[in-house]
Design a protein around this motif. Structure first.
Motif, short mmCIF file in Angstrom:
data_model
loop_
_atom_site.label_atom_id
_atom_site.label_comp_id
_atom_site.label_asym_id
_atom_site.label_seq_id
_atom_site.Cartn_x
_atom_site.Cartn_y
_atom_site.Cartn_z
N LYS A 121 3.52 43.32 2.75
CA LYS A 121 2.34 43.55 3.60
C LYS A 121 2.75 43.75 5.06
O LYS A 121 2.23 44.63 5.74
N LEU A 122 3.68 42.93 5.52
CA LEU A 122 4.16 43.04 6.89
C LEU A 122 4.84 44.39 7.13
O LEU A 122 4.61 45.05 8.15
N HIS A 137 4.36 47.22 5.47
CA HIS A 137 3.34 48.28 5.46
C HIS A 137 2.57 48.30 6.77
O HIS A 137 2.29 49.37 7.32
N SER A 138 2.23 47.14 7.27
CA SER A 138 1.52 47.05 8.54
C SER A 138 2.36 47.64 9.67
O SER A 138 1.85 48.41 10.50
N ASN A 139 3.65 47.30 9.71
CA ASN A 139 4.54 47.83 10.73
C ASN A 139 4.70 49.34 10.59
O ASN A 139 4.77 50.06 11.59
N HIS A 140 4.76 49.82 9.38
CA HIS A 140 4.90 51.25 9.13
C HIS A 140 3.71 52.02 9.71
O HIS A 140 3.89 53.03 10.40
N TYR A 141 2.52 51.52 9.44
CA TYR A 141 1.33 52.21 9.94
C TYR A 141 1.21 52.09 11.46
O TYR A 141 0.78 53.03 12.13
N ALA A 142 1.60 50.95 12.01
CA ALA A 142 1.57 50.78 13.47
C ALA A 142 2.55 51.74 14.13
O ALA A 142 2.24 52.37 15.14
#
Length: 122
Positions: free
Chosen positions: A104-105, A107-112
Motif C-alpha cells: 500500500k505504501l 502504491h501510494s508513493n508511486h502515485y504521488a
C-alpha cells in the motif's frame, strides 16, 4: 554475550525483556546466533519473530531472523512439523500483513511521484 542474553530472555519468557534483547541484536550477528540457538528454544524464537513482525518496524531484522532460523533448523522443523506448525503459521500471517502494508505504501508513493513529476518539470 548476545547469545547468553537471548537464551536468558527466552528462559524468563517476559515480553518486555524478550523484546529488548531481540531488538538490540545486530543484524550482522543473526546468522551466528540462529545457528547457535539450541533446538528446544526454536519454537519460542519463531513465535517471538512472528510477534515482533507485527509490533516492530525493524523489517530487515525480522526477515534475517526468519531466514536464518529456517535455514539452520530446517531438519528439526521437518522432523517435528506438528510442533512448529502454529509458530510458522503465525510468522506467515505476520509477514503477509507486513507485505500488504508495504505494498500500500509503495502504491501510494508511486502515485504521488507520478503526480509530482510533471509539476517539477521532469
Amino acid at each position: 554475550s548476545v547469545l547468553d542474553a537471548l537464551l536468558m530472555a527466552l528462559r524468563l519468557n517476559e515480553a518486555p525483556v524478550l523484546r529488548a534483547v531481540y531488538q538490540r541484536v545486530p543484524v550482522a550477528d543473526v546468522p551466528l546466533l540462529a545457528a547457535a540457538l539450541p533446538v528446544p528454544y526454536l519454537k519460542r524464537m519463531l513465535q517471538l519473530v512472528a510477534t515482533q513482525v507485527a509490533e516492530s518496524p525493524h523489517v530487515e531484522l525480522h526477515l534475517r531472523w526468519a531466514e536464518q532460523l529456517l535455514l539452520n533448523h530446517h531438519d528439526a522443523i521437518s522432523a517435528s512439523k506438528t510442533v512448529y506448525t502454529a509458530a510458522l503459521r503465525g510468522m506467515h500471517q505476520a509477514f503477509s500483513g507486513q507485505m500488504g502494508d508495504l505494498a500500500k505504501l509503495c502504491h501510494s508513493n508511486h502515485y504521488a511521484l507520478a503526480f509530482l513529476a510533471p509539476a517539477s518539470g521532469g
